[in-house]
Design an enzyme around this catalytic site. Sequence first.
Site, PDB file in Angstrom:
ATOM      1  N   ARG A 274       0.835  -1.199   0.000  1.00 42.91           N
ATOM      2  CA  ARG A 274       0.000   0.000   0.000  1.00 42.91           C
ATOM      3  C   ARG A 274       0.871   1.250   0.000  1.00 42.91           C
ATOM      4  O   ARG A 274       1.761   1.400   0.845  1.00 42.91           O
ATOM      5  CB  ARG A 274      -0.873  -0.015   1.256  1.00 42.91           C
ATOM      6  CG  ARG A 274      -1.689   1.259   1.464  1.00 42.91           C
ATOM      7  CD  ARG A 274      -2.914   1.264   0.579  1.00 42.91           C
ATOM      8  NE  ARG A 274      -3.904   2.213   1.080  1.00 42.91           N
ATOM      9  CZ  ARG A 274      -4.302   3.295   0.401  1.00 42.91           C
ATOM     10  NH1 ARG A 274      -3.779   3.571  -0.770  1.00 42.91           N
ATOM     11  NH2 ARG A 274      -5.230   4.076   0.913  1.00 42.91           N
ATOM     12  N   ILE A 344      -3.889  -1.493  10.027  1.00 41.82           N
ATOM     13  CA  ILE A 344      -2.923  -1.381   8.943  1.00 41.82           C
ATOM     14  C   ILE A 344      -3.578  -1.647   7.592  1.00 41.82           C
ATOM     15  O   ILE A 344      -3.266  -0.995   6.585  1.00 41.82           O
ATOM     16  CB  ILE A 344      -1.731  -2.338   9.179  1.00 41.82           C
ATOM     17  CG1 ILE A 344      -0.876  -1.824  10.352  1.00 41.82           C
ATOM     18  CG2 ILE A 344      -0.877  -2.486   7.917  1.00 41.82           C
ATOM     19  CD1 ILE A 344       0.186  -2.796  10.828  1.00 41.82           C
ATOM     20  N   GLU A 370     -13.045 -21.693  28.005  1.00 43.16           N
ATOM     21  CA  GLU A 370     -12.094 -22.433  28.858  1.00 43.16           C
ATOM     22  C   GLU A 370     -11.477 -21.542  29.931  1.00 43.16           C
ATOM     23  O   GLU A 370     -10.310 -21.696  30.302  1.00 43.16           O
ATOM     24  CB  GLU A 370     -11.018 -23.118  28.009  1.00 43.16           C
ATOM     25  CG  GLU A 370     -11.574 -24.276  27.192  1.00 43.16           C
ATOM     26  CD  GLU A 370     -10.512 -25.126  26.550  1.00 43.16           C
ATOM     27  OE1 GLU A 370      -9.479 -25.390  27.209  1.00 43.16           O
ATOM     28  OE2 GLU A 370     -10.722 -25.550  25.406  1.00 43.16           O
TER      29      GLU A 370
END
Length: 387
Positions: A274, A344, A370
């Site tokens: 990018r 990002i 859990e």
Amino acid sequence: MTHSSPSRSRSSKAISETRMDRFAHYAWPFFDARHEKLAREADRWARENLAHAQGEDADRICKRLVQDLGCAGFLAHAVKEEPDVRSIGLLREVFAYHAGLADFSFVMQGLGSGPIVLAGSASQKSKYLRNAASGDAIAAFALSEPDAGSDVQAISTQARRQGDAWVLEGTKTWISNGGIADFYVVFAKTEEGISAFVVEAKEVDASERIHIVAPHPMSTLKLKGAKGELLGEPGGGFKLAMRNLDIFRTTVAAAALGFARRALDEALERARGRRMFGQALAEFQMTQAKLADMATSIDAGALLTYRSAWTRDVKKARVTREAAMAKMFATEAAQQVIDDAVQICGGLGVMRGHPVERLYREVRALRIYEGATEVQKLIIARHLLKS
């Protein structure tokens, strides 16, 4: 602003082959050579066989995944008389990297059949474990209730003797594999205390399905005169549940590592490709700082996770404290890593179906099931105060 379609993003195979070595940590002293070999075998298999493991029809996907994982021999590592926690953990890490439902399908066979491994009679082991390991039967672990989650002692489901049999009455909820399981390990109160039972699917009503942020097979179980087979001794259910969780709680942290590693790889891919204001996103110091924090958190989580697994496998020691530390840190770190990856990736990161968007939904439950993060902190503190 325009974005490329998620379908045009690079494949899992392409990304995993060009990023930082996800297998470097298997050179740590916690592992044997066989562990890296297993991880690489699982990764190759995952790249070739998990293209179907995404989608909204979680029931159908998980049924197929259980069969595929069984045929490939991976379920045998989770359904084993002498479980190797490092092997279970690294397999969860690999599968979670590629597809959350693959990790889910793998570990639930172990968690659901674990009490039978630990306390089942010879006939119970013969009846259930072989089929669970081959993928011919789907297992489930039924402990939680509407008013009893982390506080196991608060369960209200009752079991009473009826001749030579046991009959169960009550409600279980948040039951993974609920509705598709062939058998359930159910915990209920008896005169002697909490006891464990194997209950066939035909004995329960699992029609009330639960839909969560990342699709998984899950339901509420209603037990009305359900017949069950006692596992172990009457009153031994609480210790049995805790022994089972001691094995698998560490591996929750390993699954979080798999999610986080995939998020980091996706973020690196986006940061390099990018361009903003004439330079790659990766050239900005703020981006580099995020990437550094992400990588460091993953390594720290891995050290805690595999220390716990090694301690149980090699030292044969109880790892209640170590497992709590690993689960607490790795799941919280993974949540932050994935959040940073979404940032990002920008607009792509919140686009339905993009890998980091999917990870953002999948990772959230790991901080709860859990034993929630807050419960892990209590466990760690109690161990510190006792020492």
